[in-house]
Scaffold this active site. Structure first.
Site, mmCIF file in Angstrom:
data_model
loop_
_atom_site.group_PDB
_atom_site.id
_atom_site.type_symbol
_atom_site.label_atom_id
_atom_site.label_comp_id
_atom_site.label_asym_id
_atom_site.label_seq_id
_atom_site.Cartn_x
_atom_site.Cartn_y
_atom_site.Cartn_z
ATOM 1 N N LYS A 77 0.618 -1.318 0.082
ATOM 2 C CA LYS A 77 0.056 0.067 -0.087
ATOM 3 C C LYS A 77 0.916 1.482 0.172
ATOM 4 O O LYS A 77 1.697 1.080 0.671
ATOM 5 C CB LYS A 77 -0.877 0.089 1.221
ATOM 6 C CG LYS A 77 -1.952 1.128 1.337
ATOM 7 C CD LYS A 77 -2.736 1.014 2.437
ATOM 8 C CE LYS A 77 -3.851 2.177 2.488
ATOM 9 N NZ LYS A 77 -4.862 1.705 3.764
ATOM 10 N N SER A 157 -9.980 1.922 2.513
ATOM 11 C CA SER A 157 -9.004 2.803 1.746
ATOM 12 C C SER A 157 -7.935 1.932 0.770
ATOM 13 O O SER A 157 -7.359 2.243 -0.086
ATOM 14 C CB SER A 157 -8.356 3.823 2.552
ATOM 15 O OG SER A 157 -7.418 3.386 3.321
ATOM 16 N N SER A 181 -10.388 -0.093 6.862
ATOM 17 C CA SER A 181 -9.727 -0.015 5.298
ATOM 18 C C SER A 181 -8.948 -1.329 4.724
ATOM 19 O O SER A 181 -8.473 -1.473 3.834
ATOM 20 C CB SER A 181 -8.747 1.023 5.311
ATOM 21 O OG SER A 181 -9.524 2.340 5.221
HETATM 22 N N1 GLN Z 1 -13.670 4.459 5.876
HETATM 23 C C1 GLN Z 1 -12.971 4.942 6.949
HETATM 24 C C2 GLN Z 1 -12.660 6.318 6.834
HETATM 25 O O1 GLN Z 1 -12.635 6.706 5.845
HETATM 26 C C3 GLN Z 1 -11.882 4.090 7.541
HETATM 27 C C4 GLN Z 1 -10.696 4.450 6.698
HETATM 28 C C5 GLN Z 1 -9.665 3.575 7.125
HETATM 29 O O2 GLN Z 1 -9.423 2.813 7.819
HETATM 30 N N2 GLN Z 1 -8.149 3.944 7.001
HETATM 31 O O3 GLN Z 1 -12.108 7.061 7.754
#
Ligand code: GLN
Length: 493
Positions: A77, A157, A181
């Site tokens: 990532k 994400s 995410s």
């Molecule tokens: N969807 C969540 C957010 O937008 C989680 C994102 C994440 O875990 N990095 O914050």
């Protein structure tokens, strides 16, 4: 095909000299060449470095000096700093930032012999659930609905990592999970995603979003592969004071362990009103599979679940606003000149950050401001404690919890809710475990009526990833999820 192998199978094949690490890596690099133009799963492909690393892996294998991941091609990532390889966080603000150091997690993987084929796409600074907020363009989910060519989101994400693994453009990938995410994109792409206990993997060298929640973890096609990767990623690191000084167990040994007498909790509060009958049915099937595998099913209650999202969307932006203050255009990254220092900051940050990141910075700054700190941030912290207490109590009655991972299957790029708050609802099942620091695992269980994968989530006690792996591998076996996406190496291009 080499790209069809699991990590466990490939590791064995390499040791038996059925194929070489260079062949294995090249097969993945070719697949990326054929499919990345469509999927956009990788921001940066490091083909030359990968081939070189694979050649070294072959030498190490020949010399019998080869830890588990030797020669295994992985995606990273693009939130993990990688020495000498541009690291973007999918944001414009970092410019062509090329770290002079390696994050601890990626250094651990390299020390274990892994070969990195590239840096995967993500929502900008890991903020989002769709991978639509990347400054490097959206990622396409390799799955399609039956008879429908609408491009779908991979979740976020860690959407690039999920799409890459699902499409066989990597054997596994790293993700980070702040509020879901790793787990939600794993569910959307029909793969396995494991968010370890907060503190299990070092955060050093991983670009920060919300430091009290961020945690790195593996994304793979099988539970066993997740166990193998986690063992290589985890461990204490003196450079991260929140990393736990707890020995890393042999996670792989937990695969297939007997579940006799294990208590599986089903939290009443996750039966959200409006849950689709289809998702409910998948959840019920998961419960039945675990009962069949020898588990005892118990009802548990997590009464503060309903405050999870509201408190997460105060705490995460608050920490983000503080973490992202460093991107000021002065020390590194992209800069917009201005007549004064303030103007330089404003123009740099306005042009450098996308809309969602700016929204989070505004919300975070607001809830931390003098007049509102007590009303928002402090209250959210208190509720976070209550959410943590819920889990402590639930784990008196149960050894592991079973829930859905996400409220829906993947949706279309053009079907994203306009209202950001509507979008945040997507995280309803993943956020509570993050707030409490619990480890959680998403396993693909079945396809919905439109042909898209649905996942179930297992939540465990702190530092008990082994039970997640044991139960996850049983669920995987019972579900026998063998469907593969439309777009994958060797299939449609
Ligand atoms: N969807 C969540 C957010 O937008 C989680 C994102 C994440 O875990 N990095 O914050």
């Amino acid at each position: 095909m080499l790209t069809d192998l699991t990590i466990a199978q490939a590791a064995e094949g390499l040791r038996k000299h059925d194929f070489t690490a260079v062949e294995l890596t090249n097969a993945h690099v070719e697949a990326i060449g054929a499919l990345n133009g469509r999927l956009n799963a990788y921001i940066t492909v490091t083909a030359d470095q990968a081939t070189e690393a694979a050649a070294q892996a072959d030498r190490n294998l020949a010399a019998g000096d080869a830890p588990t991941l030797t020669g295994i091609p992985l995606g990273i990532k693009d939130l993990f700093c990688t020495k000498g390889v541009r690291t973007t966080a999918a944001s414009r603000i970092l410019g062509d930032f090329t770290p002079p150091y390696e994050s601890t997690v990626t250094a651990n993987l390299l020390a274990n012999g892994a070969v990195f084929v590239g840096k995967t796409n993500l929502d900008e600074f890991a903020m989002g659930s769709t991978n639509l907020t990347s400054a490097f363009g959206a990622v396409e989910n390799p799955w399609r609905r039956n008879g429908d060519d609408t491009p779908l989101v991979p979740g976020g994400s860690s959407g690039g990592s999920a799409a890459a693994v699902a499409a066989h453009l990597a054997m596994g990938a790293t993700g980070t999970d702040t509020g879901g995410s790793i787990r939600q994109p794993a569910a959307y792409c029909g793969i396995v995603g494991l968010k370890p206990t907060y503190g299990r993997c070092s955060r050093w060298g991983t670009i920060a979003f919300a430091s009290s929640l961020d945690q790195a973890g593996p994304m793979t096609r099988t539970v066993e592969d997740a166990a193998i990767m986690l063992a290589a990623m985890a461990g204490h690191d003196a450079k991260d004071s929140t990393s736990a000084n707890i020995a890393v167990p042999d996670y792989r040994a937990a695969c297939g362990r007997s579940l006799k007498g294990l208590r599986v909790g089903v939290p009443a509060e996750y039966r959200a009103p409006g849950m689709s009958a289809e998702l409910q049915a998948v959840w019920d099937r998961g419960v039945a599979m675990l009962r069949e595998a020898g588990c005892e099913i118990v009802d548990v209650s997590l009464p503060h679940t309903k405050y999870g999202l509201a408190t997460y969307y105060i705490i995460a932006p608050a920490e983000a606003s503080s973490n992202l203050a460093r991107y000021d255009g002065v020390r590194f990254g992209d800069r917009r000149e201005g007549a004064s220092l303030d103007e330089l900051y404003e123009r740099t940050r306005h042009d450098g950050f996308g809309e969602e990141v700016r929204r989070r910075i505004l919300v975070g700054t607001y809830v931390l401001s003098a007049g509102y700190y007590d009303a928002y941030y402090l209250r959210a912290q208190k509720i976070r404690t209550l959410i943590q207490r819920d889990f402590t109590q639930a784990f008196e009655a149960a050894d592991v919890l079973l829930t859905p991972t996400a409220p829906t299957a993947a949706f279309g790029h053009n079907e994203k809710p306009e209202d950001p708050v509507q979008m945040y609802l997507n995280d309803v099942f993943t956020v509570p475990a993050s707030m409490a620091g619990q480890p959680a695992l998403s396993v693909p269980v079945s396809l919905d009526s439109t042909g898209l994968p649905l996942g179930l989530q297992l939540i465990g006690r702190h530092f008990d990833e082994e039970t997640l792996i044991a139960v996850g591998s049983a669920l995987e076996k019972a579900a026998d999820f063998t469907a593969r996406p439309t777009f994958r190496a060797g299939a449609a291009a």
